[in-house]
Design a protein around this motif. Sequence first.
Motif, short mmCIF file in Angstrom:
data_model
loop_
_atom_site.label_atom_id
_atom_site.label_comp_id
_atom_site.label_asym_id
_atom_site.label_seq_id
_atom_site.Cartn_x
_atom_site.Cartn_y
_atom_site.Cartn_z
N ASP A 38 -2.62 26.72 49.32
CA ASP A 38 -1.61 27.16 48.36
C ASP A 38 -0.49 27.85 49.12
N ASP A 82 -7.64 22.79 38.03
CA ASP A 82 -6.65 22.46 39.06
C ASP A 82 -5.77 23.64 39.43
N GLN A 83 -6.00 24.80 38.84
CA GLN A 83 -5.10 25.93 39.04
C GLN A 83 -5.67 26.95 40.02
N VAL A 121 -4.42 30.74 41.24
CA VAL A 121 -3.42 31.78 41.02
C VAL A 121 -3.84 33.05 41.74
N ARG A 164 -2.32 34.06 33.45
CA ARG A 164 -1.52 32.94 34.00
C ARG A 164 -2.22 31.61 33.79
N ILE A 165 -3.54 31.61 33.88
CA ILE A 165 -4.26 30.35 33.73
C ILE A 165 -4.46 29.98 32.26
N LYS A 203 -2.76 26.36 27.67
CA LYS A 203 -4.14 25.86 27.76
C LYS A 203 -5.06 26.58 26.79
#
Length: 912
Positions: free
Chosen positions: A769, A827-828, A830, A841-842, A847
């Motif tokens: 990342d 897939d995230q 953070v 955030r997720i 979502k």
Amino acid sequence: MGIALRFSKTLLILGLLIILALIYWGAGFYTDWLWFKSLNFEKVFLTILLSQWAVGLVAGLTVFLVFFINLLFTRGPLSKAAETRPISDGDIVTLYQPPWSRYVQSKKLTAIMAILSFIPAFLTALAVTDNWMIVQQFLHSTPFNLKDPIFHRDVGFYVFQLPFYHFIYRLLLWISVLSLLAVSGIYALIGGTGQNGWKSIFRFEQAKYHLSCLAAAFFLLRAWGYRLDQYMLLYSERGVVYGPGYTDIHANLPAYKVLFVLALACTGIILVNIFLSRFRLVLYTIGFLVVGSIVLGSIYPAAVQKFIVVPNEMNREKPYIENAIKFTRLAYKLDSIERKSFPAGRELTAQDLKNNQDTINNIRLWDYRPLQQTYSQLQEMRLYYQLKNIDIDRYIIDGRYRQVMVAARELNQSQLPPQAQTWVNLHLKYTHGYGIVMSPVNEVTREGLPRFLIKDIPPTTHTDLKIERPEIYFGEVTDNYVIVNTKSPEFDYPKGDENAWSTYQGNKGVKVGSLVRRLLFAISFGDYRLLLSGDITNESQMLYYRNIYERVPKLVPFLTYDRDPYIVLANGKLYWMWDAYTTTNMFPYAEPYNHRLNYIRNAVKVVVDAYDGSVDFYIADKDDPIIQTYSKIFPGVFRPLAEMPEALRAHIRYPEDLFMNQAQKYAIYHMEDYRIFYNKEDKWDRPTEIVEDKEELMEAYYIITRLPGEKEPEYIQILPFIPQNKKNMVAWLAGRSDGPNYGRLLVYEFPKQELVYGPMQIEARINQDTTISQQLSLWDQRGSRVFRGNLLVIPVKDSLLYVEPLYLQAEQSKMPELRRVIVVHGDQVVMEPTLEEALKRIFSDGKGETGQAIPGAQPATGDQSVAELAREASRLYDQAMERLRGGDWAGYGESLQQLKRVLNELTARTKE
């Protein structure tokens, strides 16, 4: 005269040394007896002592009698050989008498033989005393109600009886060999004095009979040894699995049976030969046995293995592989593991997190390694206090079930300033530690430090937890003896410019008592000042063996102990809880762990009162035959778990060492099909993770979570598994610790057709990342060091969350601060300052149900006043400006975020 005088002086000095050694041993023996008695374990002391003495006495007496009787049989030939006899040399005849003949007088010879017999008897008695438990287990054996598949004997025979038979066999074999050598030497000495040299020994019929009987006894014992060797095939390490394989059963076992018959034949032929006098027949028989042992014991099994087994190994070894799988699973209780499917790969929603708030609110953000340094800097208070280990536990705090980090503040006398390490300070004044430190696993202050639930001296708390007896006299670093209830008070804790003082209120110490007892303590501890101190009275108490690593195994030395005892607060007092195991290396067919033991049960929970040192042993697995045997040997020592106080029972946990041993074995022995096992097609491995900046094997970790299908969250221990030579995750093992589910193991297996990221794959995603890698590089370049904490795989509902905390430590500081939390889901990836922000955030970005409150760790603000918040805001503003001037844009943004939160809190407070 001079030689005699020197010899007399040497004997006198030797006698004095022996007397001093006996006095020292007697003083240690007496003080140990007093110590056992003070803890009400005198029966254990006496049982062990009497067992050792009985084993030593019986073994020594046996050696003495056998050896002495054999020597007495040589007395007649010796006396005859010592007689003066003529020796002719041509025409000259001289009278010859052996130089040793003067010792062969009726009275002296018997005394010499008795002394010669006493020496090996005494040495044998000393050597065998450690075998007392083998004898006691034989006398109090308990059946396992499980038979082995080869000889069809109960497993209890192998665990409790076979070691005893081996002990007796080795002892008798030692006696026979020793007697044979000694008697052979004497007859050789006698034969050497004859006119025909060594051949003259055969003129003694008694020598022939005597040596023949001893040789027959030796081969009779060897026959028994071959019989015992047949049973030892169950522990063979030669095949594809631990335990007997095809070659062992079809080659080695028949070989031992043949050798057993040959050894018996040797015995019979030697005895018959006493009357036949055909010594060549004896030599041929012995030679045939030696050759047979080589051919049958080595050559034949090697041929069977090479020409019969290897070409078709899997099919030949099928029943033996199945036996190894079955018995290894039984030995480590792997057969009771419940297997369930875990449908990983599904994505969570914000509602899922809300429904599992107990799990999210107990995600551990603090790694014990950096927290150890932080605790030391913030809560050790003085040089002489030490927070040695940080334990993880759970408590009901203000009605909430919470996971916490706990450490005991012990007194380490070695850290006192050198000028303060006087005898009075070390033994009379600085006697105990004080209190504990406790913090939630998931709460962080704005400075990145733990938020304490219990802290300071005396301990303070804003919760419903109470410590009424914070003193710690017994712990992990208390290695010195101390004397309490003396004329001078003890140091209790530092109090401003002065100190608080106290007096010990317990009664589990040993009273100093009379002057004689005081003298014995001085001798035992090697400290003459115990006699000279005027502060010690007859009512003073000696506290020794205070380190629990020494104290508990000294009371019960036959258990195996976990590496990590942990401190517990219950009913206002502090206790040490310690898991203990019953183990053996004689469970048939079971593969050992650590190359030594091959059976383990967490049969005992040990509780040590940190104040008075009392020790209690509770049976946690009443079905274990080994603990049942120990209970027979030591009645009353092991109490039912139901008798443990409820407040303590709430803190028992699935032990770490047992869990890791079971996980290690289950990684292989979950394969129950012999074909899959043989090819190791589905072997699992323990995953690795990045800790600090190095790749290390992942440790099992405790979490509070709600297992799939369960209604309530519970305290469990978790370890993920990956397939061999790959990094994806295939399963995770859980050990349950709460209530009626205590001791149950569950394994959740992922679908084989779906990819579930393993820990190192998650670490790789974090490294790849760009935002996170840039931030880490920036921190490392600005005089700080990044410490990556444990990567936790958190099961939530039917999916997984990956959480990794990041700590920042300045080069000039030894106090790591929690500055970021990385969360990975789907897939995230953070990274945010808090877990709450990372989850938002997720799960609040299209979502889930946007705007919904996401549970998570929050900074501690509720216990700060308006004035404190204003000062905090000013500090954060100054910090932000300093970072801006230094070009630390990431740090500048972080300070502004923290400042915003403080200002929001301040605004909310002013509106109240």
